[in-house]
Design a protein around this motif. Structure first.
Motif, PDB file in Angstrom:
ATOM      1  N   CYS A 455       0.718  -1.270   0.197  1.00 38.09           N
ATOM      2  CA  CYS A 455      -0.054   0.127   0.236  1.00 38.09           C
ATOM      3  C   CYS A 455       0.707   1.483   0.018  1.00 38.09           C
ATOM      4  O   CYS A 455       0.781   2.635  -0.870  1.00 38.09           O
ATOM      5  CB  CYS A 455      -1.122  -0.039   1.605  1.00 38.09           C
ATOM      6  N   THR A 456       1.936   1.337   1.102  1.00 41.22           N
ATOM      7  CA  THR A 456       2.260   2.250   0.854  1.00 41.22           C
ATOM      8  C   THR A 456       3.420   2.517  -0.529  1.00 41.22           C
ATOM      9  O   THR A 456       3.512   3.459  -1.049  1.00 41.22           O
ATOM     10  CB  THR A 456       3.647   2.586   2.304  1.00 41.22           C
ATOM     11  N   SER A 457       3.989   1.319  -0.978  1.00 43.40           N
ATOM     12  CA  SER A 457       4.852   1.905  -2.255  1.00 43.40           C
ATOM     13  C   SER A 457       3.574   1.926  -3.173  1.00 43.40           C
ATOM     14  O   SER A 457       4.385   3.525  -4.298  1.00 43.40           O
ATOM     15  CB  SER A 457       5.579   0.425  -2.314  1.00 43.40           C
ATOM     16  N   SER A 458       2.569   1.727  -3.236  1.00 42.18           N
ATOM     17  CA  SER A 458       1.290   2.676  -4.105  1.00 42.18           C
ATOM     18  C   SER A 458       1.706   3.587  -4.455  1.00 42.18           C
ATOM     19  O   SER A 458       1.295   4.209  -5.102  1.00 42.18           O
ATOM     20  CB  SER A 458       0.783   1.361  -4.293  1.00 42.18           C
ATOM     21  N   LEU A 459       1.132   4.042  -3.110  1.00 40.31           N
ATOM     22  CA  LEU A 459       1.035   5.681  -2.944  1.00 40.31           C
ATOM     23  C   LEU A 459       2.091   6.813  -2.708  1.00 40.31           C
ATOM     24  O   LEU A 459       1.351   6.868  -3.228  1.00 40.31           O
ATOM     25  CB  LEU A 459       0.225   5.660  -1.337  1.00 40.31           C
ATOM     26  N   LEU A 460       3.131   5.919  -2.539  1.00 39.56           N
ATOM     27  CA  LEU A 460       4.339   6.930  -2.991  1.00 39.56           C
ATOM     28  C   LEU A 460       4.716   7.113  -4.314  1.00 39.56           C
ATOM     29  O   LEU A 460       5.499   7.870  -4.919  1.00 39.56           O
ATOM     30  CB  LEU A 460       5.842   6.229  -2.355  1.00 39.56           C
ATOM     31  N   SER A 461       4.133   5.398  -5.122  1.00 42.23           N
ATOM     32  CA  SER A 461       4.778   6.034  -6.403  1.00 42.23           C
ATOM     33  C   SER A 461       3.871   7.552  -7.040  1.00 42.23           C
ATOM     34  O   SER A 461       4.573   7.528  -8.742  1.00 42.23           O
ATOM     35  CB  SER A 461       4.225   4.607  -7.021  1.00 42.23           C
ATOM     36  N   ILE A 462       2.974   7.737  -7.167  1.00 42.74           N
ATOM     37  CA  ILE A 462       2.160   8.710  -7.816  1.00 42.74           C
ATOM     38  C   ILE A 462       1.646  10.202  -6.813  1.00 42.74           C
ATOM     39  O   ILE A 462       1.273  11.456  -6.867  1.00 42.74           O
ATOM     40  CB  ILE A 462       0.503   7.929  -7.627  1.00 42.74           C
ATOM     41  N   LEU A 466       5.418  17.089  -2.426  1.00 45.25           N
ATOM     42  CA  LEU A 466       6.342  16.055  -1.461  1.00 45.25           C
ATOM     43  C   LEU A 466       6.198  16.642   0.465  1.00 45.25           C
ATOM     44  O   LEU A 466       6.901  16.067   1.053  1.00 45.25           O
ATOM     45  CB  LEU A 466       8.039  18.307  -1.730  1.00 45.25           C
ATOM     46  N   ASN A 467       5.448  17.779   0.664  1.00 46.50           N
ATOM     47  CA  ASN A 467       5.195  17.519   1.958  1.00 46.50           C
ATOM     48  C   ASN A 467       4.643  16.300   2.200  1.00 46.50           C
ATOM     49  O   ASN A 467       4.968  16.215   3.331  1.00 46.50           O
ATOM     50  CB  ASN A 467       4.563  19.025   1.773  1.00 46.50           C
ATOM     51  N   LEU A 468       3.958  16.182   1.486  1.00 45.36           N
ATOM     52  CA  LEU A 468       2.662  14.963   1.861  1.00 45.36           C
ATOM     53  C   LEU A 468       3.692  13.556   1.836  1.00 45.36           C
ATOM     54  O   LEU A 468       3.384  12.696   2.748  1.00 45.36           O
ATOM     55  CB  LEU A 468       1.586  15.054   1.112  1.00 45.36           C
ATOM     56  N   GLY A 469       4.538  13.231   1.025  1.00 44.94           N
ATOM     57  CA  GLY A 469       5.597  12.126   0.645  1.00 44.94           C
ATOM     58  C   GLY A 469       6.841  12.778   1.905  1.00 44.94           C
ATOM     59  O   GLY A 469       7.125  11.204   2.606  1.00 44.94           O
ATOM     60  N   ARG A 470       6.741  13.874   2.664  1.00 42.52           N
ATOM     61  CA  ARG A 470       7.766  13.785   3.702  1.00 42.52           C
ATOM     62  C   ARG A 470       6.672  13.088   5.155  1.00 42.52           C
ATOM     63  O   ARG A 470       7.372  12.408   5.969  1.00 42.52           O
ATOM     64  CB  ARG A 470       8.633  14.652   3.989  1.00 42.52           C
ATOM     65  N   HIS A 473       6.894   9.498   4.710  1.00 39.80           N
ATOM     66  CA  HIS A 473       7.966   9.285   5.154  1.00 39.80           C
ATOM     67  C   HIS A 473       7.874   9.165   7.060  1.00 39.80           C
ATOM     68  O   HIS A 473       9.071   8.282   6.954  1.00 39.80           O
ATOM     69  CB  HIS A 473       9.263  10.484   4.654  1.00 39.80           C
ATOM     70  N   CYS A 474       7.836  10.130   7.257  1.00 41.63           N
ATOM     71  CA  CYS A 474       7.630   9.478   8.623  1.00 41.63           C
ATOM     72  C   CYS A 474       6.974   8.650   9.555  1.00 41.63           C
ATOM     73  O   CYS A 474       7.367   7.876  10.268  1.00 41.63           O
ATOM     74  CB  CYS A 474       7.352  11.455   9.938  1.00 41.63           C
ATOM     75  N   TYR A 475       5.786   8.801   8.253  1.00 42.84           N
ATOM     76  CA  TYR A 475       5.130   7.215   8.863  1.00 42.84           C
ATOM     77  C   TYR A 475       6.015   6.401   8.132  1.00 42.84           C
ATOM     78  O   TYR A 475       5.490   4.980   9.416  1.00 42.84           O
ATOM     79  CB  TYR A 475       3.706   6.884   8.182  1.00 42.84           C
ATOM     80  N   THR A 476       6.097   5.691   7.974  1.00 39.03           N
ATOM     81  CA  THR A 476       7.177   4.611   7.439  1.00 39.03           C
ATOM     82  C   THR A 476       8.437   4.633   8.562  1.00 39.03           C
ATOM     83  O   THR A 476       9.562   3.020   8.998  1.00 39.03           O
ATOM     84  CB  THR A 476       8.058   4.434   5.704  1.00 39.03           C
ATOM     85  N   PHE A 483      12.889   0.417   6.200  1.00 42.34           N
ATOM     86  CA  PHE A 483      13.637  -0.230   5.883  1.00 42.34           C
ATOM     87  C   PHE A 483      13.830  -1.594   4.959  1.00 42.34           C
ATOM     88  O   PHE A 483      14.174  -2.588   4.926  1.00 42.34           O
ATOM     89  CB  PHE A 483      14.086  -1.693   6.865  1.00 42.34           C
ATOM     90  N   ASP A 484      12.237  -1.558   4.339  1.00 40.94           N
ATOM     91  CA  ASP A 484      11.963  -2.834   3.402  1.00 40.94           C
ATOM     92  C   ASP A 484      12.140  -1.846   1.520  1.00 40.94           C
ATOM     93  O   ASP A 484      12.076  -1.300   1.762  1.00 40.94           O
ATOM     94  CB  ASP A 484       9.970  -2.832   3.189  1.00 40.94           C
ATOM     95  N   VAL A 485      12.301  -2.670   0.796  1.00 39.99           N
ATOM     96  CA  VAL A 485      13.320  -2.161   0.348  1.00 39.99           C
ATOM     97  C   VAL A 485      12.429  -1.931  -0.922  1.00 39.99           C
ATOM     98  O   VAL A 485      12.774  -1.328  -1.632  1.00 39.99           O
ATOM     99  CB  VAL A 485      14.006  -3.577  -0.592  1.00 39.99           C
ATOM    100  N   SER A 486      11.336  -1.528  -1.119  1.00 35.73           N
ATOM    101  CA  SER A 486      10.772  -0.886  -2.104  1.00 35.73           C
ATOM    102  C   SER A 486      10.060  -0.208  -1.985  1.00 35.73           C
ATOM    103  O   SER A 486       9.697   1.244  -2.454  1.00 35.73           O
ATOM    104  CB  SER A 486       8.932  -2.648  -1.878  1.00 35.73           C
ATOM    105  N   VAL A 487       9.648  -0.408  -0.299  1.00 37.36           N
ATOM    106  CA  VAL A 487       9.414   1.061   0.315  1.00 37.36           C
ATOM    107  C   VAL A 487      10.309   1.900   0.150  1.00 37.36           C
ATOM    108  O   VAL A 487      10.188   3.441  -0.091  1.00 37.36           O
ATOM    109  CB  VAL A 487       9.126   0.609   1.519  1.00 37.36           C
ATOM    110  N   GLY A 488      11.770   1.698   0.272  1.00 35.78           N
ATOM    111  CA  GLY A 488      12.383   2.582   0.595  1.00 35.78           C
ATOM    112  C   GLY A 488      12.903   3.071  -0.948  1.00 35.78           C
ATOM    113  O   GLY A 488      12.678   4.181  -1.536  1.00 35.78           O
ATOM    114  N   SER A 489      12.944   2.482  -1.714  1.00 36.64           N
ATOM    115  CA  SER A 489      12.935   2.380  -3.154  1.00 36.64           C
ATOM    116  C   SER A 489      12.201   3.392  -3.060  1.00 36.64           C
ATOM    117  O   SER A 489      12.613   5.066  -4.241  1.00 36.64           O
ATOM    118  CB  SER A 489      12.839   1.524  -4.131  1.00 36.64           C
ATOM    119  N   SER A 490      10.707   3.376  -3.630  1.00 38.63           N
ATOM    120  CA  SER A 490       9.542   3.983  -3.626  1.00 38.63           C
ATOM    121  C   SER A 490       9.819   5.994  -3.000  1.00 38.63           C
ATOM    122  O   SER A 490       9.302   6.808  -3.598  1.00 38.63           O
ATOM    123  CB  SER A 490       8.042   3.745  -3.315  1.00 38.63           C
ATOM    124  N   LEU A 491      10.424   5.383  -1.612  1.00 42.68           N
ATOM    125  CA  LEU A 491      10.047   6.987  -1.942  1.00 42.68           C
ATOM    126  C   LEU A 491      11.517   7.419  -1.904  1.00 42.68           C
ATOM    127  O   LEU A 491      11.184   8.707  -2.302  1.00 42.68           O
ATOM    128  CB  LEU A 491      11.163   7.045   0.382  1.00 42.68           C
TER     129      LEU A 491
END
Length: 895
Positions: A455-462, A466-470, A473-476, A483-491
Motif C-alpha cells: 500500500c505504502t509503495s503504491s501511494l508513494l509512486s504517484i 513533497l510535503n505529503l511525501g515527507r 516518510h515519517c510514517y514509514t 527498511f523494506d527495499v520496495s518502500v525505500g525505493s519508492s521513497l
C-alpha cells in the motif's frame, strides 16, 4: 502377537462388555462399535478394546460425542489406566476430532506416557494448527527427560516451519544431532524444509550436504526448497546429481523439477523430464498439471491443451493451469471458454481459478464479461474470499472503472482485509488519481488498519506533493517500513521526482538489502537530475558490493554515459554486458545504440543494431535519432521506412526525430508525406509530434501549415505554444506571435526563457519598443527568469531597427552581464543600416576584440566606410584582415 494381546484383554475385561451394550445405544452410529441392539445379552461378543481401536483406526465416525462416550466406558474399567495402548488410541481419537482441550486433559492423566503418547499429542496440535502448543509440549517432554524419536523431531520441526521460527527449529535439530539422529532422513528433511521456507536456502544446502543422503525424501526437500527460493538452476543441478545416484525420482520430485523448467522457460529440458516421467510411469494429476504449466509458461498453449485433454483425471489444479496459461498469453476468449467448460462438467472451482478468470476480464473491451463474472461470484459466495475481492478490484481498475472498484470494496465489507485496501489504493494509483489514493490511505489509518509495504509503495509512486511525501516518510520511519527495499525505493524515487536528490540519496543509503531495482532507480534518478557522474559512481559502488547488475541497471548506467557523451565508460559497460551474456539483450542493445549515437559513433551504433537478434522500437528509434542528429538524413529516412515496412510500433520520439531531419533539409514535400503517415497512425494530436510538425513547416516557410498542425494537438504544452510563437516571429508576423503569447497565458501555461526569445523577437519585427521593455521586465518580476544574451540581443536588434542607436549603446553598457560579440555585432548591423559611422566603428572594434576571427565584423565595417567614400579606411581594414588571416568566404546557393 495380536492374538496374545487379545487374550490378555479378554482376561482383564470379562464384565466390561455386559455394561457396554446399554450405553452404546445412545451413540450416533452404534454399528461402529459392532453392537447389535437385537442381540440378546447372553449372545454378546466380549468387547476387545485393542481390536476395536485397531479396526477403527481410520473410522469416519470419530466425533467428539462418540469419543467421549468411549472415554466414559473406558473410565469404568481398568483399561484406560492399565494399558498404554488404549490410552494412546483414545488420545488419538480426541486429536482427530479436534478436541485438543480434552486430549490434553486425557494426556495429563496418563501415568507413564511413552514416546508414542507424546508424538500423538504433538501431531494433534500440528494437525489443528495449534503450533505454539505443539512447541510447548515438546519443551515439556524435553524438560521431563523423555527421549524423542525421529517422528517427534519431524513433527516439531514441521511446527517450527509453519511458525516461521528458524531459531526454535535450529535448537530442535541440535538436540536431534546430539541424540544421534543427524543421519536420519526424516529429521534432516524436516530441517531442510524449515530452512528453505524461511529464506535460508544456503543453510538448507549445508544441512543437506552434511551427510551423504540415503533418502529420497531429503532430495525432494532440497529440490523443492531450491524451487521455492527461485534457485531454479540449483534445483536442476541437484536433480542431475540425484539421477546420477541410485535414487529413483517420484512424482513429487518431477513436479518440482517441471516447475523449475517452467519458471526458466526451459522447454527443451522440460520435455526431457516429461519423457522420463512417461518412462517411469509416475505421472499423476499433479505431475500432469506441472507439465501443462511448463508448456503454458513457455508459450506453447496448443501443446498445453493437448496434454490437458490426454489426462485421464483432471482436477481443479489442471483446469486452473490451462486458464492461467491463456491469461498469460493474453487470450482472454480462450480462458473464458475453458472456464465455461469447467463449470459445465461440474469441476470444483477454487479461488485461484476465479482470480485467473478475473485477470482475463481486466480489459476495457470486456466490461460486460467482467460484470457477468462479478454477478456469478456474488451468487456463489466467492466474494467472501479476500483474494477474490482484491482481484475484482484489480479487474475493474484495469478496465478504468474506479466507481466499480469502490463498489466492490464496500461489498467486501471486511475493513481488516488488507488485500482489498491495497487493491483499491493501487487502482487509484494506476489510474493516476492521487486524490483517491490518499483519501483511502487516510481512511485505513482511521480504521486502525496498518498499511503494509505494498500500500505504502503504491501511494508513494504517484505522490506529487513533497510535503505529503515527507509525512508518509515519517510514517514509514515510525512503523519500520522504511527498511523494506520496495518502500525505500519508492521513497527515494518520490524525492528524486520532486528534485530533492540529496534526500533521495540519504534514503537510498539506509536501505539494508538493496536489489537491482533500487540501484537502477537511484542511478536513473541521478542521471535525470543532471548528476550523471554520480550515477556512474553508484554503478561502481554496486560492483564493489558484489551485486550482479541486470538489464535494467545496465540500461540506466548506459543512459548516464549517453548524457555525459562518455564513449570510454560506455564501451566498458558494453564489455561488461558481453561478459555476462546480456550484450545482445533487446533492452540493453537499445541503450547501447543510443549511447553510441549520442557519442557520434554511428558506425558502432549501426554494428550493435545489426547484431541484435530482434530489432525493437527502442533500438530503431535510437538509431534513427542518431542518424538525424548527425546529419545522415537519408539513412534516417531509410531506416524509418524499414520500420514502417516491418510493422514495428512507431512512437512519438521516432517521428519527432525524422521530422527534425526533414526540417534540416527544408523539403516540405517529404514532410507532407510524413504528415499523412502520422495522421494515419493517429499521432498528429501528440504534443511532441505536433510541435515537431509545426517547426518543420516553419523552416519550410509554410506558416499556414504551422497553424493547422498546432490546432491538431490535443493539449498543447509549453513547447508547442513556444514553437508557434517563434514560428510567427521568424516569419515577421509579430502581432500574431504576441496574440498567441496572450492565449498561452490565459491557458495557465507559464512561459520559459525560449518563449520570451520569441516574444521579444516578435516585438522587434513590429517595432514595439515599449512592449518589449515590459516583457523583458516581466521575465524576472513575474516568472523569476533571468534574461540571457539572446534576450538582450533581441532588445538591441529592436532598438537598432527603430533607429535608437544611442539608446541601444547605453542599453549594452548598462547590462548586468558582460556584453558578448553577438550584442555588439547586432548593434554593428544596425549602424550599417542607419549609416552611423562612429558608433559602427566602436561596435566593430568591440566585436574584433571579443572574436578576432569574426569575418562579418571586418566586412560590415569595410562596407560602412566604402558607402561614405572613406577608401583609405577600407584599404586599412582589408590589410588588417590579411594580417590576422581572416578571409571572406564566397557566397553560395542551392539555386
Amino acid at each position: 502377537m495380536n492374538s496374545l494381546i487379545n487374550q490378555s484383554f479378554r482376561k482383564k475385561f470379562p464384565l466390561f462388555t455386559c455394561k457396554l451394550k446399554s450405553s452404546l445405544a445412545v451413540i450416533e452410529s452404534p454399528s461402529v462399535f459392532l453392537v447389535e441392539r437385537e442381540r440378546k445379552l447372553q449372545n454378546v461378543t466380549p468387547f476387545d478394546p485393542f481390536q476395536f481401536f485397531n479396526e477403527h483406526r481410520k473410522s469416519r465416525h470419530c466425533t467428539v460425542r462418540n469419543t467421549k462416550v468411549m472415554h466414559t466406558h473406558l473410565l469404568k474399567s481398568a483399561a484406560l489406566h492399565s494399558n498404554i495402548f488404549v490410552a494412546n488410541s483414545l488420545l488419538g481419537w480426541y486429536c482427530r476430532c479436534a478436541a485438543m482441550g480434552d486430549a490434553l486433559k486425557l494426556f495429563d492423566t496418563i501415568g507413564q506416557p511413552n514416546v508414542f503418547s507424546w508424538n500423538i499429542i504433538i501431531s494433534g496440535y500440528n494437525q489443528n494448527a495449534l503450533l505454539e502448543d505443539s512447541w510447548k509440549i515438546f519443551c515439556r517432554m524435553h524438560s521431563l527427560g523423555f527421549e524423542p524419536n525421529e517422528i517427534t523431531y519431524g513433527s516439531v520441526l514441521s511446527a517450527c516451519t509453519a511458525l516461521q521460527a528458524p531459531i526454535f527449529g535450529k535448537q530442535v535439530y541440535s538436540v536431534a544431532m546430539k541424540n544421534g539422529f543427524f543421519s536420519n532422513g526424516y529429521v534432516r528433511a524436516g530441517m531442510i524444509d524449515l530452512l528453505a521456507k524461511n529464506c535460508s536456502f544456503e543453510d538448507a544446502l549445508r544441512v543437506f550436504h552434511d551427510v551423504s543422503c540415503e533418502n529420497v525424501v531429503c532430495w525432494n526437500a532440497i529440490i523443492s526448497g531450491a524451487v521455492r527460493n527461485r534457485e531454479y538452476w540449483v534445483a536442476l543441478d541437484l536433480f542431475g546429481q540425484m539421477c546420477c545416484g541410485s535414487f529413483m525420482p517420484n512424482s513429487f520430485t518431477f513436479s518440482s523439477i517441471l516447475t523449475a523448467c517452467a519458471a526458466l522457460e526451459e522447454l527443451t529440458i522440460g520435455k526431457k523430464v516429461q519423457g522420463w516421467v512417461i518412462k517411469c510411469g509416475v505421472e499423476d494429476v499433479f505431475v500432469g498439471a506441472a507439465i501443462i504449466d511448463l508448456y503454458a509458461k513457455c508459450g506453447d498453449m496448443k501443446e498445453a491443451v493437448r496434454e490437458f485433454l490426454q489426462m485421464p483425471i483432471r482436477n481443479v489444479v489442471s483446469w486452473t493451469t490451462v486458464i492461467s496459461g491463456f491469461v498469460q498469453k493474453d487470450d482472454s476468449i480462450s480462458a473464458l471458454k475453458f472456464f465455461k467448460d469447467m463449470r459445465e462438467v461440474g469441476e470444483e472451482i477454487n479461488n485461484y481459478t476465479v482470480t485467473s478468470v478475473l485477470t482475463a476480464c481486466g480489459k476495457p473491451a470486456m466490461l460486460d464479461e467482467a460484470i457477468q463474472i462479478h454477478s456469478w461470484i456474488l451468487k456463489t459466495g466467492f466474494y467472501l474470499d479476500a483474494a477474490v475481492g482484491a482481484a475484482l478490484i484489480n479487474m475493474y481498475s484495469k478496465i478504468g472503472a474506479l466507481d466499480l472498484c469502490e463498489l466492490v470494496f464496500r461489498e467486501v465489507g471486511n475493513i481488516k482485509n488488507l488485500g482489498a485496501w491495497f487493491a483499491l489504493i493501487s487502482a487509484f494509483a494506476q489510474n493516476q488519481n492521487p486524490g483517491g489514493a490518499i483519501e483511502f490511505f487516510l481512511k485505513m489509518l482511521e480504521q486502525s488498519v496498518r498499511p503494509d509495504k505494498f500500500c505504502t509503495s503504491s501511494l508513494l509512486s504517484i505522490i506529487g506533493c513533497l510535503n505529503l511525501g515527507r509525512q508518509i516518510h515519517c510514517y514509514t520511519l515510525k512503523t519500520g517500513l522504511v527498511f523494506d527495499v520496495s518502500v525505500g525505493s519508492s521513497l527515494f524515487t518520490m524525492y528524486s521526482k520532486s528534485g530533492c536528490l540529496e534526500e533521495a540519496y540519504q534514503v537510498f543509503e539506509k536501505i539494508l538489502d538493496k536489489d537491482n531495482v533500487s540501484w537502477a532507480s537511484m542511478i536513473a534518478g541521478c542521471t535525470e537530475h543532471g548528476c550523471a557522474d554520480r550515477a556512474i559512481q553508484l554503478f561502481r559502488e554496486m560492483l564493489f558490493e558484489e551485486i550482479t547488475p541486470d538489464q535494467m541497471t545496465l540500461t540506466a548506467t548506459l543512459t548516464a554515459c549517453s548524457v555525459l557523451r562518455s564513449l570510454r565508460k560506455g564501451k566498458e559497460i558494453h564489455g561488461y554486458a558481453l561478459r555476462f551474456g546480456i550484450g545482445k539483450d533487446i533492452v540493453v542493445g537499445g541503450a547501447l545504440v543510443t549511447m553510441y549515437s549520442k557519442c557520434g559513433i554511428l558506425e558502432l551504433a549501426s554494428r550493435v543494431f545489426d547484431m541484435l537478434p530482434q530489432k525493437d522500437q527502442i533500438a530503431c528509434s535510437s538509431l534513427v535519432s542518431g542518424y538525424a542528429q548527425s546529419g545522415y538524413i537519408e539513412k534516417a529516412l531509410l531506416l524509418f521506412r524499414d520500420m514502417l515496412m516491418s510493422d514495428l510500433a512507431i512512437d512519438s520520439f521516432t517521428v519527432s526525430s525524422v521530422l527534425g531531419a526533414i526540417a534540416l533539409l527544408s523539403r516540405s514535400g517529404i514532410g507532407t508525406q510524413l504528415h499523412a503517415c502520422i495522421t494515419k497512425m493517429g499521432l498528429e494530436s501528440d504534443v511532441s509530434v505536433g510541435s515537431s510538425l509545426l517547426t518543420m513547416y516553419s523552416k519550410c516557410g509554410s506558416i499556414e501549415d504551422c497553424h493547422k498542425a498546432f490546432y491538431q494537438i490535443e493539449k498543447p504544452d509549453l513547447i508547442g505554444w513556444t514553437a508557434m510563437i517563434v514560428s510567427y516571429a521568424q516569419h515577421g508576423k509579430g502581432a500574431e506571435a504576441l496574440r498567441f503569447y496572450e492565449l498561452m497565458r490565459k491557458e495557465g501555461i507559464k512561459p520559459d526563457s525560449v518563449t520570451f526569445v520569441g516574444v521579444l523577437s516578435a516585438c522587434s519585427h513590429n517595432g514595439l519598443v515599449e512592449e518589449a521593455y515590459i516583457h523583458l521586465n516581466s521575465m524576472a518580476k513575474d516568472y523569476g527568469i533571468e534574461p540571457g544574451y539572446r534576450h538582450y540581443a533581441c532588445m538591441v536588434d529592436l532598438l537598432g531597427r527603430s533607429g535608437r542607436l544611442k539608446e541601444a549603446e547605453s542599453f549594452i553598457n548598462n547590462m548586468p552581464m558582460k556584453p558578448d560579440a553577438l550584442l555588439w555585432g547586432t548593434l554593428l548591423a544596425a549602424c550599417k543600416v542607419h549609416g552611423d559611422i562612429e558608433l559602427g566603428k566602436l561596435a566593430a572594434k568591440k566585436v574584433m576584440e571579443l572574436e578576432p576571427c569574426d569575418t562579418g565584423a571586418y566586412v560590415s565595417l569595410s562596407n560602412i566606410c566604402a558607402e561614405i567614400g572613406q577608401w583609405e579606411e577600407v584599404l586599412k581594414i582589408r590589410n588588417q584582415m590579411k594580417g590576422t588571416g581572416v578571409k571572406k568566404e564566397p557566397g553560395w546557393s542551392f539555386v
